[in-house]
Design a protein around this motif. Structure first.
Motif, short mmCIF file in Angstrom:
data_model
loop_
_atom_site.label_atom_id
_atom_site.label_comp_id
_atom_site.label_asym_id
_atom_site.label_seq_id
_atom_site.Cartn_x
_atom_site.Cartn_y
_atom_site.Cartn_z
N THR A 37 7.80 -6.64 16.06
CA THR A 37 7.42 -5.79 14.93
C THR A 37 5.91 -5.69 14.79
N GLY A 38 5.21 -6.82 15.00
CA GLY A 38 3.75 -6.81 14.90
C GLY A 38 3.11 -5.91 15.94
N SER A 39 3.69 -5.89 17.15
CA SER A 39 3.14 -5.03 18.21
C SER A 39 3.31 -3.56 17.88
N ALA A 44 0.73 1.38 16.31
CA ALA A 44 0.81 2.56 15.46
C ALA A 44 -0.34 2.67 14.46
N ALA A 45 -0.81 1.53 13.95
CA ALA A 45 -1.74 1.60 12.83
C ALA A 45 -3.08 0.93 13.07
N VAL A 46 -3.17 0.03 14.04
CA VAL A 46 -4.41 -0.73 14.21
C VAL A 46 -5.22 -0.24 15.39
N TRP A 55 -5.33 -6.06 26.07
CA TRP A 55 -4.35 -7.12 25.86
C TRP A 55 -4.92 -8.22 24.99
N ALA A 56 -6.19 -8.55 25.19
CA ALA A 56 -6.83 -9.62 24.41
C ALA A 56 -6.90 -9.24 22.94
N ALA A 57 -7.24 -7.99 22.66
CA ALA A 57 -7.32 -7.54 21.27
C ALA A 57 -5.95 -7.56 20.62
N TRP A 58 -4.93 -7.20 21.38
CA TRP A 58 -3.55 -7.20 20.89
C TRP A 58 -3.12 -8.62 20.51
N LEU A 59 -3.36 -9.59 21.40
CA LEU A 59 -2.97 -10.97 21.12
C LEU A 59 -3.79 -11.55 19.98
N ARG A 60 -5.09 -11.24 19.92
CA ARG A 60 -5.92 -11.75 18.83
C ARG A 60 -5.43 -11.23 17.48
#
Length: 333
Positions: A37-39, A44-46, A55-60
């Motif tokens: 859900t967070g992904s 969609a919004a971030v 990928w690093a920004a996504w995990l952070r």
């Protein structure tokens, strides 16, 4: 409706085993809920606003390091271990036994008052749906009533504030609850669920079916994977729209419940679905873009947090509760 001793023992043993299985699965399952859900929310919004699509920004974004290395987070992790290994298994055994006894007692009381219910010939799916709804709304009523009491009664708030002293939303914070509260507040939830199931059982002339138990379990897993039970103690402000935010609950509805801001005090008490908050006037739907800090209040955050250690978390609430319970006697003297 009688309760067999061997059945009760088997139920308690299975509850303890399930509690340890749940402990082993809880973090992977919650992490999976955050990841799924967070992904979706991140994409969609971030990402579109920040331009950070690596990928690093996504995990952070999903698992901010500071939310897992703070003093508050370290307490969360330690409490999760203590509660999961010791408190929750005992609690689940008590829940299983008391739920069995209370459900039978409710049915017995109704039978004595109105006579035995005629066994229905309704299809199984219909009985399962009714039993699920009876448990869901009964449990929800117990959740709301208990949660409201823990916010409004000073002696109970002394315990519950240990949960609200969390300042770093993370995947361990959902079990940040004082052991005494687990049993006291849990008793009201069990009572509500037992009354709901008992009422449906009397109306339909049936006991709780295995299919209904499976439906309740599946629903709980579903709420984790779709965000509510996994993101409700996170920083990811997922919402489903005003109607669904109230009917089934969204993560942001519980997140604002943990706000340290005075405007958000004592709101959204119901848990999974906020119909009772809507009915009784404690509903709060955050505005888009609204932000807040987690914690107790301005005076008890950071270094002044009374629960910055495991000892503080377990001992300070009991001392405060004892002090509050003694106030009427002290005033009388």
């Amino acid at each position: 409706m009688t309760v067999d001793a061997s059945e009760a023992l088997a139920l308690a043993r299975n509850a303890v085993q399930s509690a340890y299985s749940a402990l082993a699965l809880s973090i992977p399952l919650v992490a999976l809920g955050i990841a799924t859900t967070g992904s979706i929310y991140f994409l969609a919004a971030v990402r579109t606003k920040s331009g950070g699509g690596s990928w690093a920004a996504w995990l952070r974004y999903l698992f901010p390091r500071e939310h897992y290395t703070s003093v508050s987070a370290r307490v969360d992790i330690l409490v999760w271990l203590v509660s999961g290994l010791v408190i929750i298994p005992v609690y689940e055994a008590c829940v299983a036994l008391s739920g069995l006894l209370l459900g039978g007692s409710v049915d017995a009381l109704l039978t004595e008052a109105f006579g035995p219910a005629a066994r229905t010939s309704w299809p199984v799916w219909c009985i399962v749906a009714l039993q699920f709804l009876g448990f869901h709304f009964g449990f929800g009523a117990g959740q709301y009533g208990g949660h409201l009491a823990f916010h409004k009664v000073p002696a109970l708030w002394a315990l519950h504030r240990a949960h609200h002293s969390a300042e770093s939303p993370n995947l361990f914070a959902f079990l940040r609850t004082h052991p005494l509260e687990i049993f006291l507040n849990g008793a009201l939830r069990v009572l509500g669920g037992a009354i709901g199931v008992g009422l449906v059982g009397h109306i339909t002339g049936t006991r709780l079916l295995p299919e209904a138990s499976a439906a309740i379990l599946a629903y709980n897993v579903f709420t984790v994977l779709t965000g509510f039970r996994s993101l409700d103690h996170s920083h990811i402000p997922v919402r489903y729209g005003k109607v669904l935010d109230v009917l089934i609950g969204s993560p942001i509805m519980h997140q604002v419940h943990h706000s340290a801001e005075p405007a958000h005090r004592d709101v959204n008490l119901a848990g999974a679905g906020y119909l009772y908050d809507w009915i009784f006037g404690t509903l709060y739907i955050p505005r888009r873009g609204e932000v807040w800090r987690w914690g107790l209040n301005e005076e008890e955050r950071g270094d002044n947090n009374p629960h910055n250690s495991l000892a503080g978390f377990f001992i300070e609430p009991v001392r405060n509760m004892w002090r509050e319970l003694g106030r009427p006697f002290n005033a009388r003297r």
